[in-house]
Design an enzyme around this catalytic site. Structure first.
Site, short mmCIF file in Angstrom:
data_model
loop_
_atom_site.label_atom_id
_atom_site.label_comp_id
_atom_site.label_asym_id
_atom_site.label_seq_id
_atom_site.Cartn_x
_atom_site.Cartn_y
_atom_site.Cartn_z
N CYS A 114 -64.14 -65.30 -16.21
CA CYS A 114 -64.87 -65.73 -17.42
C CYS A 114 -64.26 -65.20 -18.71
O CYS A 114 -64.60 -65.65 -19.80
CB CYS A 114 -66.33 -65.32 -17.30
N HIS A 254 -69.54 -65.63 -24.22
CA HIS A 254 -69.46 -66.28 -22.91
C HIS A 254 -70.86 -66.66 -22.46
O HIS A 254 -71.81 -65.90 -22.66
CB HIS A 254 -68.82 -65.32 -21.91
N ASN A 284 -72.63 -72.05 -16.72
CA ASN A 284 -71.47 -71.19 -16.87
C ASN A 284 -70.23 -71.95 -16.38
O ASN A 284 -70.06 -72.15 -15.18
CB ASN A 284 -71.69 -69.91 -16.05
O1 UT7 Z 1 -69.86 -65.14 -15.78
C1 UT7 Z 1 -69.33 -64.04 -15.10
C2 UT7 Z 1 -70.20 -62.91 -15.08
N1 UT7 Z 1 -71.45 -63.21 -14.39
C3 UT7 Z 1 -72.57 -62.84 -14.96
O2 UT7 Z 1 -72.58 -62.35 -16.06
C4 UT7 Z 1 -73.85 -63.02 -14.14
C5 UT7 Z 1 -74.66 -61.77 -14.23
N2 UT7 Z 1 -75.87 -61.82 -13.43
C6 UT7 Z 1 -76.93 -62.60 -13.76
O3 UT7 Z 1 -76.86 -63.35 -14.72
C7 UT7 Z 1 -78.19 -62.46 -12.97
O4 UT7 Z 1 -78.10 -61.32 -12.14
C8 UT7 Z 1 -78.54 -63.70 -12.09
C9 UT7 Z 1 -78.94 -64.86 -12.98
C10 UT7 Z 1 -77.33 -64.08 -11.24
C11 UT7 Z 1 -79.72 -63.37 -11.18
O5 UT7 Z 1 -80.83 -62.94 -11.95
P1 UT7 Z 1 -81.60 -61.58 -11.61
O6 UT7 Z 1 -82.71 -61.48 -12.55
O7 UT7 Z 1 -80.59 -60.47 -11.59
O8 UT7 Z 1 -82.14 -61.87 -10.15
P2 UT7 Z 1 -81.87 -61.06 -8.80
O9 UT7 Z 1 -80.51 -61.33 -8.29
O10 UT7 Z 1 -82.30 -59.66 -8.98
O11 UT7 Z 1 -82.91 -61.78 -7.87
C12 UT7 Z 1 -84.33 -61.69 -8.11
C13 UT7 Z 1 -85.05 -62.52 -7.06
C14 UT7 Z 1 -84.59 -62.24 -5.63
O12 UT7 Z 1 -85.72 -62.34 -4.78
P3 UT7 Z 1 -86.47 -61.01 -4.27
O13 UT7 Z 1 -85.43 -60.23 -3.56
O14 UT7 Z 1 -86.99 -60.35 -5.51
O15 UT7 Z 1 -87.55 -61.58 -3.42
C15 UT7 Z 1 -83.64 -63.37 -5.35
O16 UT7 Z 1 -83.56 -63.68 -3.98
O17 UT7 Z 1 -84.79 -63.90 -7.29
C16 UT7 Z 1 -84.31 -64.49 -6.08
N3 UT7 Z 1 -83.38 -65.55 -6.46
C17 UT7 Z 1 -83.78 -66.81 -6.71
N4 UT7 Z 1 -84.99 -67.37 -6.73
C18 UT7 Z 1 -85.08 -68.68 -7.06
C19 UT7 Z 1 -82.04 -65.48 -6.62
N5 UT7 Z 1 -81.55 -66.69 -6.97
C20 UT7 Z 1 -82.62 -67.52 -7.05
C21 UT7 Z 1 -82.76 -68.86 -7.39
N6 UT7 Z 1 -84.01 -69.40 -7.38
N7 UT7 Z 1 -81.72 -69.65 -7.73
#
Ligand code: UT7
Length: 327
Positions: A114, A254, A284
């Site tokens: 990215c 980004h 993204n």
């Molecule tokens: O571009 C290159 C660099 N990349 C980034 O900058 C991405 C950085 N990371 C992020 O933007 C975020 O971490 C994400 C958008 C990828 C995820 O958001 P989050 O708030 O960190 O969610 P999480 O991974 O902590 O997941 C929270 C919950 C989990 O469920 P439990 O374990 O709390 O029951 C996940 O399984 O959300 C669940 N989850 C989803 N639920 C519905 C993960 N993906 C999804 C989804 N739909 N698509």
């Protein structure tokens, strides 16, 4: 003799026509429009059905040259930032030059995920500043759908396809790329990676069965690094150049997550009206995000505007570019 800076003198984007909305995605994986919108800010993304990264890049560059009335034969160098090259080799830049008819140009690819566009922009600027070249194209392109696992809801909802290209030319008015800070830390590679297909893990039945050719991301870990480092490096480039928040006209961040963008703008002391945002439309697009922002906001930019471009990505890689808009 006046100092030569490398100015962006034109920008053009290309996104495929097909739109994939959050609603449609929620029929493919267990997700919802509410979850995707509140966690990331994304509402829809573009999907390339046929063709390769070079086709999107070539479309952006053809559009750029047409609107600037420049013959492809005048282009001397093409730097392509991508993590979804057409092939392991030859380079995508090489293929793009052929498709656009830039027969006098040489070119190469930059892999910085990215951060690819700011890596490529900073290197491209050097060829102008030294006087070596007069017309350099920097293109950021990714066909992320070619490496997305539509069984993995944590990654397939985030990314989309797209390309954006800029032309760099010499400037003697003090506009163009003024400074950059680029960083990398390869110890973060396990958090955001396409594990198989390279020399570390060549393709095999096993790598395919294990779904190792897809993007793997530990979202939470990447989020922590991204939110800290993108904000810090953006503040650092301001301090280094004696810029206050009043001096900055635009943050070009980004587009990975609206929460990361907000944190970066807060750290820089910028109000929301100074922040370019199009994540809701494209998701993204990896190396495509920054030039697609410049393209979308081109009509609002004024000669002499101060822009800070800022990115964070797999590697880890991150950085910021300070530039003054030239037209
Ligand atoms: O571009 C290159 C660099 N990349 C980034 O900058 C991405 C950085 N990371 C992020 O933007 C975020 O971490 C994400 C958008 C990828 C995820 O958001 P989050 O708030 O960190 O969610 P999480 O991974 O902590 O997941 C929270 C919950 C989990 O469920 P439990 O374990 O709390 O029951 C996940 O399984 O959300 C669940 N989850 C989803 N639920 C519905 C993960 N993906 C999804 C989804 N739909 N698509």
């Amino acid at each position: 003799m006046k100092k030569i800076t490398a100015a962006i003198t034109g920008v053009q984007g290309y996104v495929p026509e097909t739109v994939l909305s959050n609603e449609e995605l929620s029929k493919i994986v267990d997700t919802s429009d509410e979850w995707i919108t509140s966690r990331t800010g994304i509402k829809e993304r573009r999907i390339m059905k046929d063709g390769a990264s070079s086709d999107m890049a070539a479309a952006a560059i053809k559009g750029l040259l047409e609107k600037m009335n420049i013959d492809p034969m005048e282009i001397e160098l093409v730097i392509c930032a991508t993590v979804t090259p057409d092939y392991p080799f030859p380079s995508t830049a090489n293929v793009i030059c052929d498709k656009v008819g830039m027969k006098n140009a040489w070119g190469y690819d930059t892999i910085a995920a990215c951060s690819g566009f700011i890596y490529a922009l900073s290197t491209g600027a050097q060829f102008i500043e030294t006087g070596r070249h007069k017309k350099v194209i920097v293109v950021g392109v990714d066909k992320m759908t070619s490496i997305l696992d539509y069984q993995d809801r944590t990654t397939c909802v985030i990314f989309g396809d797209g390309a954006g290209a800029v032309l760099l030319e010499p400037n003697e008015e003090g506009n163009g790329v003024i400074d950059f800070i680029l960083r990398s830390d390869g110890s973060g590679r396990q958090y955001l990676i396409q594990p198989a297909g390279g020399s570390a893990l060549p393709p095999s039945h096993q790598t395919i069965d294990d779904r190792m050719h897809y993007v793997k991301q530990e979202g939470k870990a990447v989020f922590k690094f991204a939110v800290t480092n993108m904000a810090e490096v953006s503040a650092e480039i301001m301090e280094k150049n004696g810029l206050t928040s009043d001096d900055v006209d635009w943050l070009v961040p980004h587009q990975a997550n609206l929460r990361i963008i907000d944190a970066t703008a807060d750290r820089m002391g910028l109000t929301k009206d100074k922040v370019m945002i199009n994540i809701q439309k494209y998701g993204n697009t990896t190396a495509g995000t920054l030039p697609l922002c410049l393209w979308d906001y081109e009509s609002q930019l004024k000669k002499g505007d101060t822009l800070i471009l800022s990115a964070f990505g797999g590697g880890f890689t991150w950085g910021a570019v300070y530039l003054k808009w030239a037209y």
